[in-house]
Design a protein around this motif. Structure first.
Motif, short mmCIF file in Angstrom:
data_model
loop_
_atom_site.label_atom_id
_atom_site.label_comp_id
_atom_site.label_asym_id
_atom_site.label_seq_id
_atom_site.Cartn_x
_atom_site.Cartn_y
_atom_site.Cartn_z
N PRO A 14 0.80 -1.22 0.00
CA PRO A 14 0.00 0.00 0.00
C PRO A 14 0.84 1.28 0.00
O PRO A 14 1.92 1.32 0.58
N TRP A 15 0.28 2.28 -0.66
CA TRP A 15 0.85 3.62 -0.61
C TRP A 15 0.52 4.22 0.75
O TRP A 15 -0.58 4.05 1.27
N ASP A 26 5.46 5.57 0.01
CA ASP A 26 4.97 6.50 -1.00
C ASP A 26 5.94 6.43 -2.19
O ASP A 26 6.84 5.59 -2.21
N CYS A 27 5.76 7.30 -3.18
CA CYS A 27 6.58 7.17 -4.38
C CYS A 27 8.06 7.42 -4.09
O CYS A 27 8.92 6.68 -4.58
N TRP A 28 8.38 8.42 -3.28
CA TRP A 28 9.79 8.68 -2.97
C TRP A 28 10.37 7.57 -2.08
O TRP A 28 11.49 7.13 -2.27
N HIS A 88 5.15 13.31 -9.15
CA HIS A 88 5.22 11.87 -8.91
C HIS A 88 6.55 11.34 -9.42
O HIS A 88 7.09 11.86 -10.39
N VAL A 89 7.08 10.31 -8.74
CA VAL A 89 8.33 9.68 -9.18
C VAL A 89 8.19 8.17 -9.16
O VAL A 89 7.34 7.62 -8.45
N GLY A 90 9.02 7.53 -9.94
CA GLY A 90 9.10 6.08 -9.98
C GLY A 90 10.49 5.69 -10.46
O GLY A 90 11.33 6.55 -10.74
N VAL A 91 10.72 4.39 -10.58
CA VAL A 91 12.01 3.87 -11.03
C VAL A 91 11.80 3.02 -12.27
O VAL A 91 10.90 2.17 -12.29
#
Length: 131
Positions: A14-15, A26-28, A88-91
């Motif tokens: 879960p976020w 969270d995203c970070w 928003h960020v992701g990898v």
């Protein structure tokens, strides 16, 4: 931990705002965990992040540590923008796949950056250090 092992461990988690552990993130927080456990790099700590500081403030403090990438290679940070603001960020975990943890009531998932462009206006790819 390999890229695939990490993905299996976090997918569906879960976020949670300002969370950074294998139970919720969270995203970070997801990016920090990926760099720590897959790439063996400890990202610069941002004071105030855990205390619910605004995402844009945290991103601005962190941005100087990253360089623009020529392409979206594995391990690159994908930064998604709404207008001129990063939100928003992701990898990038494989060609055309972005691991990210999105929004309230959301969870960790893998999506195409192109699919995410239905929500965001643009994306930039960054690399940290010598990746």
């Amino acid at each position: 931990m390999t890229n695939d092992e990490f993905i299996r461990r976090v997918i569906g988690k879960p976020w949670a705002n300002r969370a950074c552990d294998f139970n919720q993130m969270d995203c970070w927080g997801l990016v920090v965990l990926y760099y720590r456990h897959v790439l063996g790099k400890e990202l610069h700590h941002i004071p105030g992040y855990e205390s619910d500081a605004d995402f844009i403030t945290c991103y601005t403090q962190q941005r100087m540590k990253w360089q623009e990438a020529n392409s979206a290679g594995v391990g690159c940070l994908a930064v998604f923008y709404r207008g001129d603001s990063p939100s928003h960020v992701g990898v990038i975990v494989s060609p055309g796949k972005c691991l990210h943890s999105r929004g309230e009531h959301g969870f960790v998932r893998v999506d195409s950056p192109l699919a995410l462009m239905k929500i965001y206006q643009r994306v930039e790819y960054l690399k940290y250090g010598e990746i």
